[in-house]
Design a protein around this motif. Structure first.
Motif, PDB file in Angstrom:
ATOM      1  N   GLY A  16      31.950  38.023  50.720  1.00 50.12           N
ATOM      2  CA  GLY A  16      32.862  37.151  49.856  1.00 50.12           C
ATOM      3  C   GLY A  16      32.603  37.246  48.275  1.00 50.12           C
ATOM      4  N   ASN A  17      33.258  36.529  47.445  1.00 55.03           N
ATOM      5  CA  ASN A  17      33.096  36.551  46.209  1.00 55.03           C
ATOM      6  C   ASN A  17      32.030  36.070  45.416  1.00 55.03           C
ATOM      7  OD1 ASN A  17      33.772  33.813  45.718  1.00 55.03           O
ATOM      8  ND2 ASN A  17      36.051  33.968  45.841  1.00 55.03           N
ATOM      9  N   ALA A  18      31.824  35.845  44.273  1.00 53.16           N
ATOM     10  CA  ALA A  18      30.418  35.422  43.734  1.00 53.16           C
ATOM     11  C   ALA A  18      30.298  33.611  44.054  1.00 53.16           C
ATOM     12  CB  ALA A  18      30.307  35.695  42.278  1.00 53.16           C
TER      13      ALA A  18
ATOM     14  N   ALA B 249      39.201  37.873  42.347  1.00 60.12           N
ATOM     15  CA  ALA B 249      38.846  36.463  42.561  1.00 60.12           C
ATOM     16  C   ALA B 249      39.879  35.383  41.948  1.00 60.12           C
ATOM     17  CB  ALA B 249      37.309  36.324  42.130  1.00 60.12           C
ATOM     18  N   PRO B 250      39.763  34.374  42.391  1.00 61.91           N
ATOM     19  CA  PRO B 250      40.582  33.335  41.896  1.00 61.91           C
ATOM     20  C   PRO B 250      40.096  32.601  40.659  1.00 61.91           C
ATOM     21  CG  PRO B 250      39.358  32.309  43.295  1.00 61.91           C
ATOM     22  CD  PRO B 250      38.967  33.721  43.605  1.00 61.91           C
ATOM     23  N   TYR B 251      41.011  31.839  39.929  1.00 61.11           N
ATOM     24  CA  TYR B 251      40.740  30.885  38.818  1.00 61.11           C
ATOM     25  C   TYR B 251      41.100  29.398  39.303  1.00 61.11           C
ATOM     26  CZ  TYR B 251      40.349  33.613  34.475  1.00 61.11           C
ATOM     27  OH  TYR B 251      40.197  34.366  33.473  1.00 61.11           O
ATOM     28  N   PHE B 252      40.467  28.616  38.793  1.00 62.44           N
ATOM     29  CA  PHE B 252      40.602  26.997  39.192  1.00 62.44           C
ATOM     30  C   PHE B 252      40.592  26.358  37.852  1.00 62.44           C
ATOM     31  CE2 PHE B 252      37.631  28.889  42.238  1.00 62.44           C
ATOM     32  CZ  PHE B 252      38.528  28.497  43.469  1.00 62.44           C
ATOM     33  N   MET B 253      41.678  25.273  38.089  1.00 63.14           N
ATOM     34  CA  MET B 253      41.810  24.357  36.985  1.00 63.14           C
ATOM     35  C   MET B 253      40.585  23.532  36.571  1.00 63.14           C
ATOM     36  SD  MET B 253      44.936  24.459  35.404  1.00 63.14           S
ATOM     37  CE  MET B 253      44.625  23.126  34.446  1.00 63.14           C
TER      38      MET B 253
ATOM     39  N   THR C 150      14.908  34.271  37.474  1.00 61.20           N
ATOM     40  CA  THR C 150      16.369  33.961  37.845  1.00 61.20           C
ATOM     41  C   THR C 150      16.997  35.692  37.542  1.00 61.20           C
ATOM     42  OG1 THR C 150      16.450  31.769  36.792  1.00 61.20           O
ATOM     43  CG2 THR C 150      18.308  32.949  36.607  1.00 61.20           C
ATOM     44  N   TYR C 151      17.680  35.829  38.639  1.00 57.81           N
ATOM     45  CA  TYR C 151      18.430  37.169  38.829  1.00 57.81           C
ATOM     46  C   TYR C 151      19.886  37.193  38.641  1.00 57.81           C
ATOM     47  CZ  TYR C 151      13.596  38.739  40.076  1.00 57.81           C
ATOM     48  OH  TYR C 151      12.360  38.954  39.956  1.00 57.81           O
ATOM     49  N   LEU C 152      20.490  38.170  38.340  1.00 57.51           N
ATOM     50  CA  LEU C 152      21.909  38.130  38.497  1.00 57.51           C
ATOM     51  C   LEU C 152      22.320  39.211  39.685  1.00 57.51           C
ATOM     52  CD1 LEU C 152      24.313  37.785  36.320  1.00 57.51           C
ATOM     53  CD2 LEU C 152      24.095  40.127  35.532  1.00 57.51           C
ATOM     54  N   VAL C 153      23.354  38.944  40.362  1.00 54.61           N
ATOM     55  CA  VAL C 153      23.728  39.670  41.566  1.00 54.61           C
ATOM     56  C   VAL C 153      25.025  39.752  41.579  1.00 54.61           C
ATOM     57  CG1 VAL C 153      23.614  39.237  44.384  1.00 54.61           C
ATOM     58  CG2 VAL C 153      21.600  38.039  42.825  1.00 54.61           C
ATOM     59  N   ARG C 154      25.512  41.088  42.062  1.00 61.55           N
ATOM     60  CA  ARG C 154      26.752  41.479  41.826  1.00 61.55           C
ATOM     61  C   ARG C 154      27.396  41.677  43.150  1.00 61.55           C
ATOM     62  NH1 ARG C 154      27.617  47.056  38.769  1.00 61.55           N
ATOM     63  NH2 ARG C 154      26.253  47.828  40.600  1.00 61.55           N
ATOM     64  N   VAL C 155      28.515  41.201  43.280  1.00 63.46           N
ATOM     65  CA  VAL C 155      29.330  41.501  44.537  1.00 63.46           C
ATOM     66  C   VAL C 155      30.805  42.109  44.212  1.00 63.46           C
ATOM     67  CG1 VAL C 155      28.826  39.299  45.620  1.00 63.46           C
ATOM     68  CG2 VAL C 155      30.637  39.306  44.365  1.00 63.46           C
ATOM     69  N   ASP C 156      31.404  43.056  45.102  1.00 64.48           N
ATOM     70  CA  ASP C 156      32.749  43.477  45.016  1.00 64.48           C
ATOM     71  C   ASP C 156      33.448  43.217  46.084  1.00 64.48           C
ATOM     72  OD1 ASP C 156      31.808  45.177  46.906  1.00 64.48           O
ATOM     73  OD2 ASP C 156      31.174  46.947  46.048  1.00 64.48           O
TER      74      ASP C 156
ATOM     75  N   SER D  12      33.578  35.240  38.372  1.00 64.33           N
ATOM     76  CA  SER D  12      33.319  36.654  38.132  1.00 64.33           C
ATOM     77  C   SER D  12      32.779  37.392  39.212  1.00 64.33           C
ATOM     78  CB  SER D  12      32.253  36.662  36.981  1.00 64.33           C
ATOM     79  OG  SER D  12      31.154  36.577  37.399  1.00 64.33           O
ATOM     80  N   ASN D  13      32.378  38.462  38.932  1.00 61.93           N
ATOM     81  CA  ASN D  13      31.703  39.311  39.822  1.00 61.93           C
ATOM     82  C   ASN D  13      30.388  39.350  40.186  1.00 61.93           C
ATOM     83  OD1 ASN D  13      31.513  40.821  37.585  1.00 61.93           O
ATOM     84  ND2 ASN D  13      31.074  42.757  38.670  1.00 61.93           N
ATOM     85  N   GLU D  14      29.641  38.361  39.458  1.00 61.05           N
ATOM     86  CA  GLU D  14      28.236  37.922  39.623  1.00 61.05           C
ATOM     87  C   GLU D  14      27.805  36.532  39.730  1.00 61.05           C
ATOM     88  OE1 GLU D  14      27.714  41.412  36.024  1.00 61.05           O
ATOM     89  OE2 GLU D  14      27.523  39.331  35.636  1.00 61.05           O
TER      90      GLU D  14
END
Length: 238
Positions: free
Chosen positions: A196-198, A138-142, A185-191, A151-153
């Motif tokens: 797509g990404n988080a 996944a990318p970073y942004f300024m 409120t839940y945490l959802v993970r991707v790969d 992140s992956n979540e």
């Protein structure tokens, strides 16, 4: 006695000789992965994607991807040396630059070589995601003087009775609902096998029935790699 032409025996000896040869000294074909020049050619022209997300129903602009660093999750079971070798195979990678943990994974900062533009970094993310040693990119942004990484979540809040709907949306997206953080409120993970990404997951969920709020769980870093500077080993923080 029937005469057999001499050229038949010559042919037979050649066939027998070839069948008995062993190719012990064969040279394997080396898999050459993309360097900056090939990456520029593959990326092509056109404008970069502008990324946004929603916070308290207000759209926030992230802009185009940061061009000096991305986030990577490696496949489980790899040694530190194997992880380093996996990314070193790409000519557009400068090296590993620290790591940070999400709730479900260790994310590694992968610093990129100088001179890439946002379109080329988008292509680099695609190429890294295709590597079997990598499970998420996944990318970073300024963000002001620092960076926001994806992140992956994602953090998702559902409306009353919306839990089953969230499970269905996650399954459709190729994501996984991990655990409740508090209340609804839940945490959802991707790969990399998700749609797509988080960040993209959060935007996908925003307008879904039963979902009150969704946003990526950002990685916040005060350390910003600068072109021409020697790579450090600093750690990002959440």
């Amino acid at each position: 006695m029937k005469n057999i032409p001499i050229h038949f025996f010559t042919f037979l000896m050649v066939v027998l000789g070839l069948s008995s040869c062993r190719n012990d000294g064969a040279t394997p074909i080396r898999n050459i992965k993309a360097g900056p020049t090939l990456l520029r050619a593959q990326a092509g022209g056109g404008s970069c994607e502008n990324h946004t997300y929603f916070y308290n129903n207000e759209q926030k602009n992230l802009g185009s991807v940061f061009t000096k660093q991305v986030l990577v999750v490696f496949a489980s079971g790899l040694s530190a040396g194997e992880e380093a070798a996996a990314v070193a195979a790409y000519g557009f990678v400068q090296g590993k630059n620290g790591q940070v943990g999400s709730n479900s994974a260790i994310l590694h900062n992968i610093e990129l070589v100088d001179g890439l533009n946002c379109k080329q970094v988008e292509k680099a993310i695609e190429l890294l995601a295709a590597d079997p040693a990598i499970t998420y990119v996944a990318p970073y942004f300024m963000n002001g003087d620092g960076l926001l990484g994806i992140s992956n979540e994602a953090i998702v809040t559902v409306q009353e009775g919306g839990e089953d709907a969230l499970d269905a949306y996650a399954a459709e997206y190729g994501a996984e609902v991990l655990m409740p953080l508090s209340g609804q409120t839940y945490l959802v993970r991707v790969d990399k096998h998700s749609s797509g990404n988080a960040l993209e997951l959060a935007n996908f969920l925003k307008s879904k029935a039963g979902v009150a709020h969704a946003e990526p769980d950002f990685i916040v870093s005060a350390e910003v790699p600068v072109a021409g500077e020697k790579r450090g080993g600093g750690n990002a923080s959440r």
